[in-house]
Design a protein around this motif. Structure first.
Motif, mmCIF file in Angstrom:
data_model
loop_
_atom_site.group_PDB
_atom_site.id
_atom_site.type_symbol
_atom_site.label_atom_id
_atom_site.label_comp_id
_atom_site.label_asym_id
_atom_site.label_seq_id
_atom_site.Cartn_x
_atom_site.Cartn_y
_atom_site.Cartn_z
ATOM 1 N N GLY A 30 0.788 -1.225 0.000
ATOM 2 C CA GLY A 30 0.000 0.000 0.000
ATOM 3 C C GLY A 30 0.817 1.270 0.000
ATOM 4 N N GLY A 31 1.876 1.328 0.808
ATOM 5 C CA GLY A 31 2.668 2.544 0.903
ATOM 6 C C GLY A 31 3.310 2.914 -0.420
ATOM 7 N N GLY A 32 3.946 1.928 -1.060
ATOM 8 C CA GLY A 32 4.580 2.186 -2.345
ATOM 9 C C GLY A 32 3.565 2.525 -3.425
ATOM 10 N N THR A 33 2.380 1.916 -3.356
ATOM 11 C CA THR A 33 1.343 2.200 -4.338
ATOM 12 C C THR A 33 0.830 3.634 -4.203
ATOM 13 O OG1 THR A 33 0.651 -0.128 -4.335
ATOM 14 C CG2 THR A 33 -0.908 1.478 -5.221
ATOM 15 N N ILE A 34 0.566 4.061 -2.962
ATOM 16 C CA ILE A 34 0.123 5.439 -2.735
ATOM 17 C C ILE A 34 1.173 6.422 -3.239
ATOM 18 C CG2 ILE A 34 -0.434 7.145 -0.966
ATOM 19 C CD1 ILE A 34 -1.566 4.861 0.713
ATOM 20 N N ARG A 35 2.427 6.125 -2.939
ATOM 21 C CA ARG A 35 3.524 6.984 -3.404
ATOM 22 C C ARG A 35 3.520 7.100 -4.917
ATOM 23 N NH1 ARG A 35 8.260 3.551 -2.828
ATOM 24 N NH2 ARG A 35 7.413 2.767 -4.795
ATOM 25 N N ASP A 36 3.382 5.976 -5.615
ATOM 26 C CA ASP A 36 3.399 5.992 -7.072
ATOM 27 C C ASP A 36 2.204 6.753 -7.644
ATOM 28 O OD1 ASP A 36 5.688 4.520 -6.903
ATOM 29 O OD2 ASP A 36 4.806 2.630 -7.569
ATOM 30 N N VAL A 37 1.028 6.562 -7.019
ATOM 31 C CA VAL A 37 -0.176 7.241 -7.498
ATOM 32 C C VAL A 37 -0.044 8.749 -7.324
ATOM 33 C CG1 VAL A 37 -2.630 7.603 -7.032
ATOM 34 C CG2 VAL A 37 -1.725 5.279 -7.150
ATOM 35 N N ILE A 38 0.490 9.185 -6.193
ATOM 36 C CA ILE A 38 0.600 10.615 -5.903
ATOM 37 C C ILE A 38 1.432 11.327 -6.961
ATOM 38 C CG2 ILE A 38 1.654 12.275 -4.317
ATOM 39 C CD1 ILE A 38 0.654 10.575 -2.021
ATOM 40 N N TRP A 39 2.552 10.714 -7.360
ATOM 41 C CA TRP A 39 3.381 11.425 -8.335
ATOM 42 C C TRP A 39 3.133 10.963 -9.780
ATOM 43 C CZ3 TRP A 39 8.221 9.551 -5.400
ATOM 44 C CH2 TRP A 39 8.601 8.280 -5.809
ATOM 45 N N GLY A 40 2.062 10.205 -9.991
ATOM 46 C CA GLY A 40 1.639 9.885 -11.346
ATOM 47 C C GLY A 40 2.495 8.876 -12.065
ATOM 48 N N LYS A 41 3.241 8.044 -11.340
ATOM 49 C CA LYS A 41 4.058 7.029 -12.004
ATOM 50 C C LYS A 41 3.187 5.857 -12.420
ATOM 51 C CE LYS A 41 6.662 3.909 -10.037
ATOM 52 N NZ LYS A 41 6.318 2.761 -10.922
ATOM 53 N N SER A 42 3.394 5.379 -13.614
ATOM 54 C CA SER A 42 2.603 4.271 -14.126
ATOM 55 C C SER A 42 3.516 3.290 -14.865
ATOM 56 C CB SER A 42 1.526 4.785 -15.075
ATOM 57 O OG SER A 42 0.778 3.721 -15.634
ATOM 58 N N PRO A 43 3.355 1.976 -14.591
ATOM 59 C CA PRO A 43 2.440 1.376 -13.629
ATOM 60 C C PRO A 43 3.013 1.406 -12.218
ATOM 61 C CG PRO A 43 3.687 -0.339 -14.716
ATOM 62 C CD PRO A 43 4.118 0.957 -15.351
ATOM 63 N N ALA A 44 2.187 1.069 -11.224
ATOM 64 C CA ALA A 44 2.681 0.951 -9.851
ATOM 65 C C ALA A 44 3.766 -0.118 -9.806
ATOM 66 C CB ALA A 44 1.539 0.592 -8.901
ATOM 67 N N PHE A 45 4.682 0.025 -8.856
ATOM 68 C CA PHE A 45 5.893 -0.800 -8.844
ATOM 69 C C PHE A 45 5.602 -2.292 -8.873
ATOM 70 C CE2 PHE A 45 4.753 -0.781 -4.434
ATOM 71 C CZ PHE A 45 5.276 -1.936 -3.880
ATOM 72 N N TRP A 46 4.546 -2.748 -8.180
ATOM 73 C CA TRP A 46 4.306 -4.186 -8.096
ATOM 74 C C TRP A 46 3.634 -4.750 -9.344
ATOM 75 C CZ3 TRP A 46 -0.885 -5.447 -8.217
ATOM 76 C CH2 TRP A 46 -1.790 -4.432 -7.842
ATOM 77 N N LEU A 47 3.154 -3.879 -10.222
ATOM 78 C CA LEU A 47 2.636 -4.346 -11.504
ATOM 79 C C LEU A 47 3.767 -4.619 -12.486
ATOM 80 C CD1 LEU A 47 -0.416 -1.946 -11.928
ATOM 81 C CD2 LEU A 47 -0.466 -4.388 -11.371
ATOM 82 N N ASP A 48 4.898 -3.965 -12.264
ATOM 83 C CA ASP A 48 6.072 -4.195 -13.108
ATOM 84 C C ASP A 48 6.955 -5.278 -12.510
ATOM 85 O OD1 ASP A 48 7.703 -3.349 -15.436
ATOM 86 O OD2 ASP A 48 9.140 -2.800 -13.887
ATOM 87 N N GLU A 49 7.259 -5.136 -11.237
ATOM 88 C CA GLU A 49 8.050 -6.155 -10.530
ATOM 89 C C GLU A 49 7.073 -7.051 -9.763
ATOM 90 O OE1 GLU A 49 12.323 -4.418 -9.601
ATOM 91 O OE2 GLU A 49 10.785 -3.212 -8.639
ATOM 92 N N THR A 50 6.475 -7.981 -10.489
ATOM 93 C CA THR A 50 5.359 -8.764 -9.954
ATOM 94 C C THR A 50 5.753 -9.689 -8.814
ATOM 95 O OG1 THR A 50 5.720 -10.370 -11.740
ATOM 96 C CG2 THR A 50 4.033 -8.687 -12.085
ATOM 97 N N GLU A 51 7.048 -9.900 -8.624
ATOM 98 C CA GLU A 51 7.459 -10.767 -7.518
ATOM 99 C C GLU A 51 7.008 -10.197 -6.167
ATOM 100 O OE1 GLU A 51 11.220 -8.407 -8.762
ATOM 101 O OE2 GLU A 51 9.525 -9.411 -9.713
ATOM 102 N N TYR A 52 6.872 -8.877 -6.089
ATOM 103 C CA TYR A 52 6.403 -8.272 -4.841
ATOM 104 C C TYR A 52 4.974 -8.707 -4.525
ATOM 105 C CZ TYR A 52 10.468 -5.257 -4.340
ATOM 106 O OH TYR A 52 11.750 -4.797 -4.146
ATOM 107 N N LEU A 53 4.125 -8.772 -5.528
ATOM 108 C CA LEU A 53 2.753 -9.229 -5.308
ATOM 109 C C LEU A 53 2.730 -10.698 -4.920
ATOM 110 C CD1 LEU A 53 -0.309 -8.852 -5.419
ATOM 111 C CD2 LEU A 53 -0.192 -9.370 -7.876
ATOM 112 N N TYR A 54 3.514 -11.517 -5.622
ATOM 113 C CA TYR A 54 3.506 -12.950 -5.348
ATOM 114 C C TYR A 54 4.014 -13.248 -3.935
ATOM 115 C CZ TYR A 54 3.077 -13.123 -10.441
ATOM 116 O OH TYR A 54 2.664 -12.940 -11.731
ATOM 117 N N MET A 55 5.098 -12.586 -3.535
ATOM 118 C CA MET A 55 5.627 -12.858 -2.203
ATOM 119 C C MET A 55 4.684 -12.336 -1.117
ATOM 120 S SD MET A 55 8.833 -10.178 -1.717
ATOM 121 C CE MET A 55 9.666 -10.750 -3.200
ATOM 122 N N SER A 56 3.950 -11.267 -1.400
ATOM 123 C CA SER A 56 2.987 -10.742 -0.430
ATOM 124 C C SER A 56 1.830 -11.713 -0.237
ATOM 125 C CB SER A 56 2.459 -9.381 -0.888
ATOM 126 O OG SER A 56 3.492 -8.430 -0.951
#
Length: 241
Positions: free
Chosen positions: A70-96
């Protein structure tokens, strides 16, 4: 107009901020390893907390993933970065998902000792925010933000997921109430230490050690000496964690 910045996976194996895509035997590789560990521990702590508030397996996995990402996602959304980090580095989602599911299974089928859980969560959480503080600061520096905005991004990276977690389980938000030792302050201090080291012209590897070490040390000291923020006594009723 909203600025949208697309940061794609580096074909040579480097992740965001010039860190190696996966952990290795270097300072930056160790930072990536701490980031992995912190992500999984955040997922575990979120899942355990959700189970304590009566959520089922799916709810625990969802809350665990939100806590971790959540923290990294909010950070990415605030400054308009696309895609959010875990959509690119999907290992973060899998390990979570894996960590949150394992935590729910462990709590459901076993009776883990309270001291063991507290030990694992505290040290994982402490090492995790040390990594998150530095990574959040590095991201903001690369985006060209000023000092104050950089420290805000650092704080959001470390605490954003926990804020959503506490809201979902309907308990007082930890970083806004005097319920535990200082947390957000330790993260911001680590980010400030990184910036000071950067201003002093120290090498990147040294800056990483200074920033993460400051956050980790402050968390340990705050816990050892029970250092909390000053708060006004509640007039409606006592707050409970």
């Amino acid at each position: 107009m909203i600025r949208r910045t697309v940061i794609r996976r580096n074909v040579h194996g480097l992740g965001f901020e010039g860190m190696p895509r996966y952990p290795n035997l270097s300072v930056l590789g160790a930072l990536r390893g701490l980031d992995y560990a912190g992500t999984m521990i955040f997922a575990v702590s979120g899942s355990i907390l959700a189970s304590m508030y009566g959520m089922d397996g799916l709810g625990c996995v969802v809350v665990g993933c939100i806590t971790a990402l959540g923290g990294g996602t909010i950070r990415d959304v605030i400054w308009g970065k696309s895609p959010a980090f875990w959509l690119d580095e999907t290992e973060y989602l899998y390990m979570s998902i894996a960590a949150a599911a394992a935590a729910f299974w462990f709590c459901y089928y076993e009776e883990p000792g309270k001291q063991l859980l507290e030990f694992v969560v505290f040290w994982g959480d402490t090492l995790g925010i040390g990594a998150f503080a530095v990574i959040g600061t590095m991201y903001a520096v690369r985006m060209g933000f000023g000092i104050i905005i950089t420290l805000v991004c650092c704080c959001i990276t470390c605490t954003g997921g926990g804020v959503i977690r506490d809201t979902l389980v309907k308990r007082p938000v930890r970083v806004m109430h005097n319920l535990e030792e200082v947390y957000a302050e330790a993260a911001v201090s680590g980010g400030a230490a990184y910036l000071l080291a950067r201003g002093a012209g120290l090498p990147l590897q040294v800056r990483v050690l200074v920033g993460a070490g400051t956050t980790i040390a402050l968390r340990i000291l705050a816990t050892k000496y029970n250092i909390k923020n000053v708060s006004v006594p509640a007039v409606i009723g006592p707050l409970k964690a």
